[in-house]
Scaffold this motif. Structure first.
Motif, PDB file in Angstrom:
ATOM      1  N   GLN A  20       1.067  -1.050  -0.224  1.00 11.71           N
ATOM      2  CA  GLN A  20      -0.316   0.545   0.024  1.00 11.71           C
ATOM      3  C   GLN A  20       1.228   0.910  -0.402  1.00 11.71           C
ATOM      4  O   GLN A  20       1.402   1.470   0.755  1.00 11.71           O
ATOM      5  CB  GLN A  20      -1.040  -0.148   1.240  1.00 11.71           C
ATOM      6  N   PRO A  21       1.298   1.852  -1.249  1.00  9.11           N
ATOM      7  CA  PRO A  21       2.016   2.762  -1.105  1.00  9.11           C
ATOM      8  C   PRO A  21       1.466   3.919  -0.773  1.00  9.11           C
ATOM      9  O   PRO A  21       0.274   4.566  -0.783  1.00  9.11           O
ATOM     10  CB  PRO A  21       2.219   3.401  -3.306  1.00  9.11           C
ATOM     11  N   LYS A  22       2.313   4.722   0.718  1.00 11.86           N
ATOM     12  CA  LYS A  22       1.870   6.446   1.067  1.00 11.86           C
ATOM     13  C   LYS A  22       1.859   7.292  -0.078  1.00 11.86           C
ATOM     14  O   LYS A  22       2.298   7.396  -1.044  1.00 11.86           O
ATOM     15  CB  LYS A  22       3.000   6.415   1.365  1.00 11.86           C
ATOM     16  N   PRO A  23       0.838   7.836   0.114  1.00  9.97           N
ATOM     17  CA  PRO A  23       0.469   9.026  -0.903  1.00  9.97           C
ATOM     18  C   PRO A  23       1.583  10.104  -0.960  1.00  9.97           C
ATOM     19  O   PRO A  23       1.785  10.553  -0.193  1.00  9.97           O
ATOM     20  CB  PRO A  23      -0.651   9.430  -0.723  1.00  9.97           C
ATOM     21  N   THR A  24       1.796  10.398  -1.926  1.00  8.05           N
ATOM     22  CA  THR A  24       3.024  11.756  -2.210  1.00  8.05           C
ATOM     23  C   THR A  24       2.127  13.068  -1.736  1.00  8.05           C
ATOM     24  O   THR A  24       1.396  12.754  -2.186  1.00  8.05           O
ATOM     25  CB  THR A  24       3.601  12.135  -3.225  1.00  8.05           C
ATOM     26  N   ASP A  27       0.147  13.623  -5.224  1.00  8.65           N
ATOM     27  CA  ASP A  27      -1.633  12.900  -5.310  1.00  8.65           C
ATOM     28  C   ASP A  27      -2.076  13.260  -4.197  1.00  8.65           C
ATOM     29  O   ASP A  27      -3.541  13.666  -4.109  1.00  8.65           O
ATOM     30  CB  ASP A  27      -0.475  11.151  -3.783  1.00  8.65           C
ATOM     31  N   PRO A  34      -2.434   6.774  -5.073  1.00  4.58           N
ATOM     32  CA  PRO A  34      -1.255   6.177  -4.824  1.00  4.58           C
ATOM     33  C   PRO A  34      -1.072   4.778  -5.520  1.00  4.58           C
ATOM     34  O   PRO A  34       0.698   5.526  -6.048  1.00  4.58           O
ATOM     35  CB  PRO A  34      -0.896   6.888  -3.828  1.00  4.58           C
ATOM     36  N   SER A  35      -2.117   3.902  -5.873  1.00  8.27           N
ATOM     37  CA  SER A  35      -1.052   2.446  -6.309  1.00  8.27           C
ATOM     38  C   SER A  35      -0.872   3.129  -7.850  1.00  8.27           C
ATOM     39  O   SER A  35      -1.401   1.280  -8.235  1.00  8.27           O
ATOM     40  CB  SER A  35      -2.340   1.585  -5.588  1.00  8.27           C
TER      41      SER A  35
END
Length: 129
Positions: A20-24, A27, A34-35
């Motif tokens: 689960q990528p952390k939103p930048t 994003d 973010p994914s």
């Protein structure tokens, strides 16, 4: 044999944890997932490496505006230290396309030297991202 392989692959896949990528900040600002697969476009820098292809700063700006309309996430706008015109093009793209309502990230190419990095920063510092 094929069935056993498929079962083994499925079992291995089910054991993988989902990343689960952390939103930048980009994003969060743009509301983009973010994914998703992010598009990093190098047309304005690499594209000029093609024989017979050379764009001036106004032409680069038009291309950058179209890339932004397409929803490109990151635009590598050029190599600012290469020439005054390339610096001006990257800077103009950062000031305009980089500040749209739903802006892409604007970046430039720099070699690992203080001068390249400083010149690149001076060109892109006007963009939101």
């Amino acid at each position: 044999m094929r069935r056993k392989l498929s079962t083994a692959v499925l079992m291995a896949a089910s054991e993988l944890s989902v990343v689960q990528p952390k939103p930048t900040a980009h994003d969060l600002y743009t509301g983009r997932d973010p994914s998703r697969v992010k598009i990093f476009d190098t047309t304005l820098r690499d594209g000029e490496q093609s024989p017979g292809c050379s764009l001036n700063s106004e032409e680069k700006l038009v291309v950058a505006q179209q890339l932004a309309k397409l929803g490109v996430d990151v635009i590598e706008a050029g190599f600012p230290v290469a020439s005054p015109d390339d610096f001006q093009a990257v800077q103009k793209i950062a000031k305009t396309v980089g500040n749209l309502e739903d802006p892409p990230i604007i970046c430039g190419l720099a070699r690992a030297t203080k001068n390249d990095i400083s010149v690149c920063h001076d060109a892109i510092k006007y963009a939101k991202f």
